[in-house]
Design a protein around this motif. Structure first.
Motif, mmCIF file in Angstrom:
data_model
loop_
_atom_site.group_PDB
_atom_site.id
_atom_site.type_symbol
_atom_site.label_atom_id
_atom_site.label_comp_id
_atom_site.label_asym_id
_atom_site.label_seq_id
_atom_site.Cartn_x
_atom_site.Cartn_y
_atom_site.Cartn_z
ATOM 1 N N PRO A 111 0.827 -1.214 0.000
ATOM 2 C CA PRO A 111 0.000 0.000 0.000
ATOM 3 C C PRO A 111 0.862 1.265 0.000
ATOM 4 C CG PRO A 111 -0.776 -1.557 1.651
ATOM 5 C CD PRO A 111 0.535 -2.071 1.167
ATOM 6 N N GLY A 112 0.405 2.256 -0.737
ATOM 7 C CA GLY A 112 1.143 3.509 -0.825
ATOM 8 C C GLY A 112 0.224 4.697 -0.691
ATOM 9 N N VAL A 113 0.783 5.851 -0.984
ATOM 10 C CA VAL A 113 0.059 7.109 -0.911
ATOM 11 C C VAL A 113 -0.158 7.646 -2.315
ATOM 12 C CG1 VAL A 113 0.268 9.549 -0.251
ATOM 13 C CG2 VAL A 113 0.814 7.752 1.401
ATOM 14 N N ALA A 114 -1.375 8.054 -2.602
ATOM 15 C CA ALA A 114 -1.670 8.873 -3.770
ATOM 16 C C ALA A 114 -2.114 10.231 -3.241
ATOM 17 C CB ALA A 114 -2.772 8.250 -4.628
ATOM 18 N N MET A 285 -9.851 6.280 -6.749
ATOM 19 C CA MET A 285 -9.957 6.960 -5.466
ATOM 20 C C MET A 285 -11.390 6.821 -4.967
ATOM 21 S SD MET A 285 -9.484 10.987 -4.628
ATOM 22 C CE MET A 285 -10.160 11.684 -3.132
ATOM 23 N N LEU A 286 -11.541 6.359 -3.741
ATOM 24 C CA LEU A 286 -12.856 6.267 -3.114
ATOM 25 C C LEU A 286 -13.154 7.571 -2.395
ATOM 26 C CD1 LEU A 286 -11.731 3.191 -3.199
ATOM 27 C CD2 LEU A 286 -13.585 2.768 -1.601
ATOM 28 N N ASP A 287 -14.368 8.076 -2.603
ATOM 29 C CA ASP A 287 -14.797 9.273 -1.896
ATOM 30 C C ASP A 287 -14.846 9.004 -0.385
ATOM 31 O OD1 ASP A 287 -16.289 12.015 -2.541
ATOM 32 O OD2 ASP A 287 -17.234 11.089 -0.809
ATOM 33 N N GLN A 288 -14.705 10.064 0.410
ATOM 34 C CA GLN A 288 -14.636 9.882 1.865
ATOM 35 C C GLN A 288 -15.882 9.272 2.479
ATOM 36 O OE1 GLN A 288 -13.625 12.483 0.203
ATOM 37 N NE2 GLN A 288 -12.102 13.683 1.271
ATOM 38 N N GLY A 289 -16.933 9.130 1.697
ATOM 39 C CA GLY A 289 -18.113 8.483 2.234
ATOM 40 C C GLY A 289 -17.846 7.105 2.801
ATOM 41 N N PHE A 327 -8.150 5.033 -0.544
ATOM 42 C CA PHE A 327 -9.243 5.518 0.287
ATOM 43 C C PHE A 327 -9.054 7.013 0.546
ATOM 44 C CE2 PHE A 327 -9.314 1.027 0.788
ATOM 45 C CZ PHE A 327 -10.611 0.675 1.122
ATOM 46 N N GLY A 328 -10.017 7.829 0.089
ATOM 47 C CA GLY A 328 -9.887 9.273 0.135
ATOM 48 C C GLY A 328 -9.938 9.838 1.544
ATOM 49 N N LEU A 329 -9.029 10.778 1.821
ATOM 50 C CA LEU A 329 -8.968 11.485 3.102
ATOM 51 C C LEU A 329 -8.905 12.978 2.815
ATOM 52 C CD1 LEU A 329 -6.246 9.258 4.793
ATOM 53 C CD2 LEU A 329 -8.679 9.197 5.282
ATOM 54 N N GLN A 330 -9.973 13.690 3.131
ATOM 55 C CA GLN A 330 -10.013 15.132 2.887
ATOM 56 C C GLN A 330 -9.321 15.857 4.035
ATOM 57 O OE1 GLN A 330 -13.304 17.756 1.077
ATOM 58 N NE2 GLN A 330 -13.792 17.635 3.237
ATOM 59 N N TYR A 355 -6.191 -2.886 3.611
ATOM 60 C CA TYR A 355 -7.259 -3.030 2.622
ATOM 61 C C TYR A 355 -7.048 -2.168 1.382
ATOM 62 C CZ TYR A 355 -9.559 -5.082 6.700
ATOM 63 O OH TYR A 355 -9.857 -5.853 7.788
ATOM 64 N N GLY A 356 -6.045 -1.298 1.387
ATOM 65 C CA GLY A 356 -5.810 -0.432 0.246
ATOM 66 C C GLY A 356 -4.766 0.598 0.583
ATOM 67 N N GLY A 357 -4.632 1.610 -0.294
ATOM 68 C CA GLY A 357 -3.725 2.717 -0.055
ATOM 69 C C GLY A 357 -4.477 3.929 0.467
ATOM 70 N N LEU A 358 -3.743 5.000 0.735
ATOM 71 C CA LEU A 358 -4.316 6.232 1.271
ATOM 72 C C LEU A 358 -4.216 7.340 0.223
ATOM 73 C CD1 LEU A 358 -2.684 6.217 4.830
ATOM 74 C CD2 LEU A 358 -4.872 5.201 4.122
ATOM 75 N N GLN A 359 -5.332 8.012 -0.041
ATOM 76 C CA GLN A 359 -5.337 9.157 -0.951
ATOM 77 C C GLN A 359 -5.472 10.402 -0.090
ATOM 78 O OE1 GLN A 359 -6.286 8.402 -4.620
ATOM 79 N NE2 GLN A 359 -5.625 10.407 -5.310
ATOM 80 N N VAL A 360 -4.411 11.189 -0.013
ATOM 81 C CA VAL A 360 -4.410 12.377 0.844
ATOM 82 C C VAL A 360 -4.693 13.590 -0.039
ATOM 83 C CG1 VAL A 360 -2.937 11.325 2.569
ATOM 84 C CG2 VAL A 360 -1.875 12.594 0.733
#
Length: 759
Positions: A111-114, A285-289, A327-330, A355-360
């Motif tokens: 898992p990485g960061v986008a 990218m999954l929305d923060q929902g 997984f989106g993080l606003q 479970y996935g990566g982090l989208q910052v």
């Protein structure tokens, strides 16, 4: 995602941006067209840019253009401004993971960061952010400029605000240098781009790949929200067509990340042609929902979905969720939200589940927002307010976000009881947050969430240092002056993220010399210093007081360097250097670093009080260096003050006395005098030089008769816009261009020279 656009598009989601320009419908209506060189020179086109400022490619050109046709007609090879925005830094290949040197050895390395990233951000109010984002480099602005310094966890860097489809080339340069993909943004694409109503869809797809190929980036973040099911299917076909075209051209790094404002993986990561593991897009990218987030503006449309469900969907369809689901993080309303939400995706510090990566999203924005709240309380006693203070505080905040609240990526950084209470969701299990208003702060402001866990507690660090030579000068890409070979060659602030060195992997992994025992306050401290540098604008500062009980080691770089002779050298100055030693962690014995005292190193005196200390690597022939450390120890009973600046670190063959070639094809495109007649703007072009890492540009000092030259800038490309070169008699501007090698060399290259005449 967050509603931060002045006039957001309608709809319940809105991954929107304040003042963003792209292929949104509004931008298409305004027009995106190439501008001839003469038209781009209109005075005052961009505040502070001057008459010759290169126009950003496909930026809005005002009303009256047929924007779609302008895009289809656009050829950057016919645009005199386009070369100023090319990235020519190829993406570096990363070394294989090695758990023994990870800050948290049990973390899953996949898992990485986008990130949806700003390239630059203004620290003072009132400075247009879009102006900054469309500059590759710049001179000082009121209040200073934010320049990001941690890219060691990123797999994908998306140029997010202000530029449009084509990301800032400085951001592309630094992403590629660190091994990450760099993507532009297609924001709410107009239907003519994908439905074939104005031009064949395949032709549009080819044009999009053309742009990425010419400007040197790797693909697109496609943001398509609130469309119909039919339109979304057309967009995904368009995405697939771009990927097919890139494959046909051999562009192996081409990547499409898709976002539609939801969390329905059946659309976000649809299989193409019912072939397992082959999607229309490369990642999503999954929305923060997904996290039951209720942030400012009620931004999120995606229905809550458990990360475990995302993992199950991906595995059933042949995808690795760790590599494709982000997984989106606003974070612009408050960067502490990372600690509240990321543990749902990856178990901190040991990766018991991933479970996935982090989208910052817009973390730079969030750090600037936080700075405005804490800058007074974080100021040092007697420290005057202003850009240097803000840069220091932003460095702390950036490290807290990426390395955790301790600023040490190897610490667990877990929240205490009060912090954990602040992370708890509100009624009905939702996180309900508000945006911060300085005039009316609220307890629910997301900015109030504490920063606890850092990215490093979830994501294993990456590295590209897999072969000799390796060279760094700890240049962060900004400074208060510029140094070359230890001498000051320009005494003014500057910024250019595109020439940032590969910075230390861990910022800052500081431990007792004996090993990773509990953290102690008496260890030496490490940070970037801007008071002096050997090459660039900054150096690495090691400071504190040593005694027999607080020997310190600092983990600098994760590497995979197979030793077959060669040398290591350090360029340093300051007090206490005799206590330093170089630490080498070998892959065959990672628990037993070899410590090389610098006292026995060959020493060479250099200008500016610097010394080069050289150590042979031949005794370690056949072994692989897995990490590079710096240690400091003193057995003396009397406390030893340490105040050292490390200006260069090099591993490779002994530097050869071979001069760089003279740059070829140096020409002046245009030259214009300032209103007062003392300074000139100049546009320079030259031919590519494969042996050069960069080119440095100099101008003769005003009235100089001898060898008095002032540095004007450094760039990786073949074009440069000088904003204020000294002007001599009769409007003459004498200029030099010097090629800068990839490694240290004893002989400087002979420069090319040209004389420009200001009009």
């Amino acid at each position: 995602m967050g509603d931060i656009l002045a006039a957001p598009l309608p709809g319940p989601s809105g991954l929107t941006r304040r003042g963003f320009t792209s292929l949104a419908l509004a931008a298409l209506a305004a027009g995106i067209a190439p501008v001839p060189l003469a038209a781009a020179h209109a005075a005052g086109e961009v505040a502070g840019g001057g008459r010759l400022l290169p126009r950003y490619p496909l930026a809005p050109a005002g009303s009256g253009w047929d924007a779609f046709q302008a895009l289809m007609d656009y050829d950057p090879r016919d645009d005199a401004d386009a070369p100023y925005f090319q990235s020519q830094v190829r993406r570096a290949r990363r070394i294989a993971p090695f758990a023994a040197t990870q800050a948290h050895p049990a973390l899953d390395p996949v898992p990485g960061v986008a990130s949806l990233s700003d390239c630059y951000g203004p620290l003072a109010a009132g400075v247009p952010e879009e102006t900054l984002m469309r500059r590759r480099h710049g001179a000082p602005l009121p209040g200073g400029v934010q320049v990001p310094r941690i890219f060691t966890y990123h797999d994908i860097v998306v140029g997010w605000r202000g530029t449009g489809m084509i990301p800032n080339p400085a951001l592309v340069d630094v992403a590629h240098r660190n091994g990450a993909l760099a993507l532009g943004t297609i924001f709410q694409p107009d239907h003519r781009l994908y439905d074939g109503s104005a031009a064949p869809m395949l032709e549009v797809a080819r044009r999009m790949v053309d742009l990425a190929d010419y400007f040197g980036f790797d693909g697109y973040f496609v943001n398509f929200e609130n469309g119909t099911e039919e339109a979304e299917a057309q967009v995904l076909d368009w995405v697939a067509a771009m990927r097919d075209e890139a494959k046909r051209r051999g562009l192996a790094d081409f990547h499409i990340q898709f976002y539609d404002g939801g969390t329905d993986m059946d659309w976000l990561m649809r299989r193409r042609g019912n072939r397992p593991g082959q999607g229309f897009a490369d990642s999503t990218m999954l929305d923060q929902g997904w996290s039951r987030y209720g942030g400012p503006g009620n931004c999120c449309s995606g229905a809550p979905v458990a990360p475990l469900e995302v993992r199950g969907y991906c595995l059933r369809n042949g995808f690795d969720p760790r590599a494709v689901a982000y997984f989106g993080l606003q974070l612009y309303p408050g960067p502490g939200y990372l600690g509240a939400a990321a543990p749902q995706v990856i178990h901190p510090n040991d990766g018991a589940y991933a479970y996935g990566g982090l989208q910052v999203y817009s973390v730079e924005d969030g750090l600037r927002n936080l700075l405005r709240v804490v800058r007074t309380q974080r100021a040092l006693p007697g420290e005057p307010p202003g850009a240097p203070s803000d840069r220091r505080i932003l460095g702390i905040l950036e490290r807290q976000f990426f390395s955790g609240q301790s600023q040490n990526p190897a610490a667990d950084n877990a929240p205490d009881a009060a912090q954990a209470q602040a992370y708890l969701p509100g009624p009905r299990g939702r996180h309900r947050y508000t945006d911060h208003d300085p005039a009316a702060p609220k307890p629910t402001d997301q900015l109030n969430l504490p920063m606890t866990y850092g990215v490093a507690n979830f994501i294993a660090e990456r590295s590209v240092i897999g072969g000799f030579p390796f060279l760094t000068r700890f240049n962060t890409g900004d400074g208060d002056r510029f140094h070359v070979g230890g001498a000051i060659v320009a005494d003014r602030p500057w910024f250019n993220l595109g020439i940032q060195d590969i910075l230390p992997t861990w910022q800052w992994r500081v431990e007792p010399m004996a090993g990773p025992l509990p953290q102690r306050a008496d260890l030496l401290t490490v940070d970037y210093a801007y008071d002096t540098a050997f090459d660039g604008g900054s150096s690495l500062a090691i400071t504190g007081v040593l005694g027999p009980a607080n020997a310190t080691r600092v983990w600098l770089y994760k590497t995979a360097l197979a030793v077959d002779g060669g040398v290591a050298h350090l360029v340093l100055k300051g007090q206490g250097s005799d206590a330093l030693r170089l630490g080498l962690v070998f892959a065959d014995a990672p628990a037993r670093p070899a410590w090389l005292p610098l006292g026995g190193a060959h020493r060479q005196q250099l200008p500016g009080g610097w010394s080069r200390l050289t150590l042979p690597l031949a005794p370690y022939r056949g072994r692989t260096i897995a990490a590079v450390l710096l240690g400091a120890a003193s057995a003396a009973a009397t406390p030893l003050p340490v105040d050292i600046r490390l200006g260069e670190l090099y591993f490779g063959p002994p530097p050869a006395d071979v001069a760089m070639p003279v740059p070829r094809g140096l020409t002046v495109e245009a030259c214009a005098a300032s209103a007062e007649g003392r300074w000139a703007e100049v546009r320079l072009r030259w031919a590519p030089e494969p042996a050069a890492a960069y080119h440095d540009i100099y101008a003769a000092a005003e009235g100089a008769a001898g060898d008095d030259w002032i540095w004007q800038g450094r760039v990786t490309g073949t074009a440069y816009h000088i904003t204020a070169a000294p002007m001599g008699a009769g409007g003459q501007v004498r200029l030099r261009l010097r090629a800068v090698p990839h490694g240290p060399q004893a002989l400087p290259g002979t420069p090319a020279e040209v004389i420009a005449m200001a009009s």
